[in-house]
Design an enzyme around this catalytic site. Structure first.
Site, mmCIF file in Angstrom:
data_model
loop_
_atom_site.group_PDB
_atom_site.id
_atom_site.type_symbol
_atom_site.label_atom_id
_atom_site.label_comp_id
_atom_site.label_asym_id
_atom_site.label_seq_id
_atom_site.Cartn_x
_atom_site.Cartn_y
_atom_site.Cartn_z
ATOM 1 N N CYS A 2 0.892 -1.174 0.000
ATOM 2 C CA CYS A 2 0.000 0.000 0.000
ATOM 3 C C CYS A 2 0.920 1.212 0.000
ATOM 4 C CB CYS A 2 -0.883 0.185 1.230
ATOM 5 S SG CYS A 2 -2.171 -1.057 1.400
ATOM 6 N N ARG A 27 3.071 -0.156 -5.474
ATOM 7 C CA ARG A 27 2.889 -0.779 -4.156
ATOM 8 C C ARG A 27 1.503 -1.407 -4.000
ATOM 9 N NH1 ARG A 27 6.735 1.001 -0.497
ATOM 10 N NH2 ARG A 27 5.368 0.470 1.232
ATOM 11 N N TRP A 74 -3.106 -2.134 -1.530
ATOM 12 C CA TRP A 74 -2.787 -3.542 -1.810
ATOM 13 C C TRP A 74 -3.562 -4.297 -0.745
ATOM 14 C CZ3 TRP A 74 -0.413 -6.399 -5.352
ATOM 15 C CH2 TRP A 74 0.047 -7.670 -5.011
ATOM 16 N N ASN A 100 -0.634 1.948 5.839
ATOM 17 C CA ASN A 100 0.069 0.880 5.144
ATOM 18 C C ASN A 100 0.565 -0.079 6.210
ATOM 19 O OD1 ASN A 100 1.812 -0.725 3.599
ATOM 20 N ND2 ASN A 100 3.487 0.729 3.791
ATOM 21 N N GLY A 101 0.151 -1.340 6.143
ATOM 22 C CA GLY A 101 0.589 -2.305 7.143
ATOM 23 C C GLY A 101 -0.563 -3.175 7.590
ATOM 24 N N GLU A 486 14.535 -24.640 -8.567
ATOM 25 C CA GLU A 486 14.247 -23.204 -8.592
ATOM 26 C C GLU A 486 15.510 -22.412 -8.965
ATOM 27 O OE1 GLU A 486 11.959 -21.309 -8.904
ATOM 28 O OE2 GLU A 486 12.585 -19.373 -8.148
ATOM 29 N N LYS A 490 15.802 -19.980 -12.233
ATOM 30 C CA LYS A 490 16.139 -18.561 -12.069
ATOM 31 C C LYS A 490 17.316 -18.203 -12.950
ATOM 32 C CE LYS A 490 13.661 -17.309 -10.480
ATOM 33 N NZ LYS A 490 12.320 -17.309 -9.979
ATOM 34 N N GLU A 493 16.302 -18.228 -16.754
ATOM 35 C CA GLU A 493 15.392 -17.210 -17.269
ATOM 36 C C GLU A 493 16.004 -15.827 -17.371
ATOM 37 O OE1 GLU A 493 12.681 -16.920 -13.230
ATOM 38 O OE2 GLU A 493 11.805 -16.223 -15.070
ATOM 39 N N HIS A 509 22.468 -42.208 -13.616
ATOM 40 C CA HIS A 509 21.623 -42.969 -14.537
ATOM 41 C C HIS A 509 21.577 -42.334 -15.924
ATOM 42 C CE1 HIS A 509 20.507 -45.629 -11.328
ATOM 43 N NE2 HIS A 509 20.273 -44.572 -10.570
ATOM 44 N N LYS A 609 5.359 -11.200 -16.993
ATOM 45 C CA LYS A 609 5.162 -11.387 -15.547
ATOM 46 C C LYS A 609 3.949 -12.264 -15.258
ATOM 47 C CE LYS A 609 6.106 -10.854 -11.254
ATOM 48 N NZ LYS A 609 7.155 -11.750 -10.800
HETATM 49 C C1 F6R Z 1 9.735 -17.470 -12.788
HETATM 50 C C2 F6R Z 1 8.351 -17.105 -12.639
HETATM 51 C C3 F6R Z 1 7.328 -17.977 -13.279
HETATM 52 C C4 F6R Z 1 6.021 -17.949 -12.471
HETATM 53 C C5 F6R Z 1 4.907 -18.693 -13.227
HETATM 54 C C6 F6R Z 1 3.633 -18.738 -12.422
HETATM 55 O O1 F6R Z 1 10.574 -16.601 -12.078
HETATM 56 O O2 F6R Z 1 8.027 -16.112 -12.041
HETATM 57 O O3 F6R Z 1 7.780 -19.274 -13.440
HETATM 58 O O4 F6R Z 1 6.244 -18.533 -11.223
HETATM 59 O O5 F6R Z 1 4.670 -18.069 -14.449
HETATM 60 O O6 F6R Z 1 3.173 -17.458 -12.145
HETATM 61 P P1 F6R Z 1 2.146 -17.194 -10.991
HETATM 62 O O7 F6R Z 1 2.820 -17.530 -9.710
HETATM 63 O O8 F6R Z 1 1.792 -15.743 -11.099
HETATM 64 O O9 F6R Z 1 0.983 -18.112 -11.238
#
Ligand code: F6R
Length: 614
Positions: A2, A27, A74, A100-101, A486, A490, A493, A509, A609
């Site tokens: 927020c 935010r 938020w 905010n909080g 993970e 990371k 990507e 294997h 995103k």
């Molecule tokens: C990688 C990443 C993606 C998301 C995936 C699911 O860093 O961010 O792999 O995790 O696209 O997205 P959400 O969590 O928004 O469903």
């Protein structure tokens, strides 16, 4: 998250407040609102959705006045709606508050105020503050706010305005950020510097337990206990974009550093004292299942995509080991096409940062169609996933802007730990002492993450060496394998370097054929029970010339140092909690690798995103 703003001076406040809110929309943008004293009374306008909706409302009915406060939301308590939007007022509409909080004890305060005749219109914790301040007001707004703060528990940054004293604006900080902008004949409040940067570069940065009284001509600083304080003026010499990233070069780095805060916020209000002295327990009022329903669950399916799926893998380990319920995990794009076996005793958990991922949403709908109860873990209140699920745990990561997920992932882990302990408690699967022990260890995680972040420079060097390679491997066993997956995603990507994550015992294997002189292998070895086995797998790759970077528990440096080429030690915690620490160095390595290669860290090629197509 927020964002809050405030203005007092000789200019029309509406435009200044809206401009400030625009800078804070990152935010949260579930709703926006402003309150302005128009010379006679406080006027409030608010609207669900983005700031543009509020602007549209104000176009027809502008607010005129020289003092005001504003908010961009938020949502945490209560869905996004006009009525849950800030500013909130008391029943007389003489006091307005933006916040905010999270106020942890708001239900308790609400009940006390309701017993005195206060009537509440929203579901928010913030509305309680405006009523509390009104209730305590005896002619001095500063004293009323101080008295209110003494009764409030949680995290808050507040701006308070009353029409009884429109020549003073009050700002308070307690564990949520707040800055005061110092102008000439005018002063400002902002959740962060970008909100006020257009008007002044001289700011006070408030610390926890501090408050500011703003008039047009000055700013008085004191503690919430009423003691005067003096503070150095901080002169901002960043440009606006740098300021939006709070001085970090990229949103991803900022979000990595926000993780200690995100851990604390996700636990806040959910970890409470148990009935036995010194004990702790988890409360999750957002879960509507009765104890009987929780006990009747026979199996769980966890469904998610990408990074959220990697959190699901840890979720499986957590729920199985703490609550002793069998768990299957699926990537969402596969789940609904595999004709999953769902019975009335199956709980389906979907995990999604955005709450809008098309595959996850489709899986949720399929699960519901088959009659399952669906629990969502998401970061976005009001998202499609949060609206369609039966129960929703909101992670408190705050808006995540970088495409590569960091703080959302680790907040999902915290949510799983809380859920696992909650279910274990309800099903009698864990002793109270064990629950307390895990929660105590969880409470140390934020500081332990800070300790890891303080060594970022070491990881920068590791990353700079890694980028010379075309391909590398991540290995681990148990939850270390899930974290390896993970770490590998990371790195791929944002650095575009090829990498693969392998269960350490599975290498022999087939994949071992790819190991040759100098190939980097990032090996996670944090699980005591699997220590010997993983060490043998490390030896298998070093024998074939691999260059091994080990992520280990602190205290084991000397025994492991002969088996690896480089190592990074994470602080000691319980084996089940290590993912919340061991992923941090991997995030930093990926970030610095991407940086070294000159990539667009926050917006990697080919990715978005929120993936709203199947
Ligand atoms: C990688 C990443 C993606 C998301 C995936 C699911 O860093 O961010 O792999 O995790 O696209 O997205 P959400 O969590 O928004 O469903």
């Amino acid at each position: 998250m927020c964002g809050i703003v405030g203005y007092i001076g000789s200019r029309d406040s509406q435009g200044i407040l809206l401009e400030g809110l625009k800078k804070l929309e990152y935010r949260g943008y579930d709703s926006a609102g402003i309150a302005v004293f128009d010379g006679r009374k406080l006027e409030v306008r608010k609207s669900q959705g983005r700031l543009a909706n509020l602007e549209e409302k104000l176009d027809g009915q502008p607010l005129r006045g020289y003092v005001g406060i504003g908010h961009t939301r938020w949502a945490t308590h209560g869905k996004p709606s006009d009525v849950n939007s800030h500013p909130h007022t008391d029943n007389s509409s003489k006091f307005s508050v933006v916040h905010n909080g999270i106020i942890e004890n708001y239900l308790e305060l609400k009940a006390q105020l309701a017993a005195k005749g206060h009537q509440f219109v929203s579901e928010t914790d913030t509305e309680v503050i405006s009523h509390l301040v009104a209730d305590l007001y005896q002619g001095d707004i500063v004293q009323a706010v101080q008295a209110a703060v003494r009764q409030m528990r949680g995290a808050f940054a507040l701006a308070v305005l009353t029409e009884y004293e429109p020549d003073r604006l009050i700002a308070v900080r307690y564990a949520s950020p707040l800055v005061i902008g110092i102008g000439n004949g005018e002063n400002f409040i902002g959740s962060d510097i970008p909100a006020i940067l257009e008007h002044t570069r001289d700011v006070y940065i408030l610390n926890d337990g501090e408050m500011a009284i703003l008039t047009s001509n000055g700013v008085e600083l004191l503690t919430t206990d009423g003691n005067n304080i003096s503070k150095e003026i901080f002169h901002v010499d960043w440009d606006l974009l740098t300021a939006e990233k709070a001085g970090f070069d990229h949103f991803m780095l900022k979000e990595i550093y926000e993780q200690p805060r995100a851990y604390r916020d996700t636990m806040m209000g959910r970890v409470i004292e148990g009935t036995e002295e010194g004990s702790l327990k988890v409360q999750l009022p957002e879960i509507g299942m009765t104890d009987e329903q929780l006990r009747a669950i026979r199996n769980i399916h966890i469904v998610a995509c990408g990074t959220a799926h990697h959190a699901a893998l840890i979720g499986k380990a957590v729920l199985e080991s703490l609550a002793r319920i069998p768990v299957e995990t699926d990537v969402a794009s596969e789940y609904r096409y595999r004709n999953p076996i769902i019975t009335p005793e199956t709980l389906v958990i979907v995990v999604s940062q955005s709450g809008e991922t098309a595959d996850t949403l489709a899986a949720l709908r399929e699960a519901k169609r088959c009659g399952a109860r669906v629990l969502a873990i998401t970061n976005v209140v009001g998202s499609s996933v949060s609206r369609e699920a039966d129960d929703v745990i909101i992670t408190q990561a705050g808006p995540e802007i970088a495409v590569a997920s960091t703080k959302a992932y680790t907040s999902q882990l915290i949510a799983f730990y809380l859920l696992g302990l909650y279910m274990a408690d309800k099903r009698g699967a864990c002793e109270q002492a064990q629950i307390t022990m895990v929660l105590q260890a969880m409470q140390q995680l934020p500081e332990q993450v800070e300790a890891i972040l303080s060594q970022a420079n070491v990881l920068k060097q590791t990353a700079q060496a890694l980028v010379k390679h075309q391909s590398l491997f991540f290995i681990g066993r148990g939850v270390d394998y899930a974290v390896a997956q993970e770490g590998s995603l990371k790195l791929k990507e944002i650095s575009y370097i090829h990498s693969e994550a392998y269960a350490a015992g599975e290498l022999k294997h087939g994949t071992l054929a790819l190991i040759e002189e100098g190939v980097p292998v990032i090996a996670l070895i944090t699980q005591d029970e699997l220590y010997e086995k993983t060490l043998s797998n490390i030896k298998e790759v070093t024998a074939r010339g691999a260059y091994v970077f080990g992520v280990i528990n602190s205290g084991q440096e000397s025994e492991i140092s002969q088996s690896v080429d480089e190592l990074f030690a994470i602080p000691q915690t319980l084996p089940l909690l290590t993912p919340a620490l061991s992923v941090i160095p991997l995030q930093l390595i990926s970030y610095y690798a991407s940086l070294a290669l000159g990539n667009d860290v926050d917006k990697p090629r080919n990715l978005a995103k929120s993936v709203t197509v199947e």
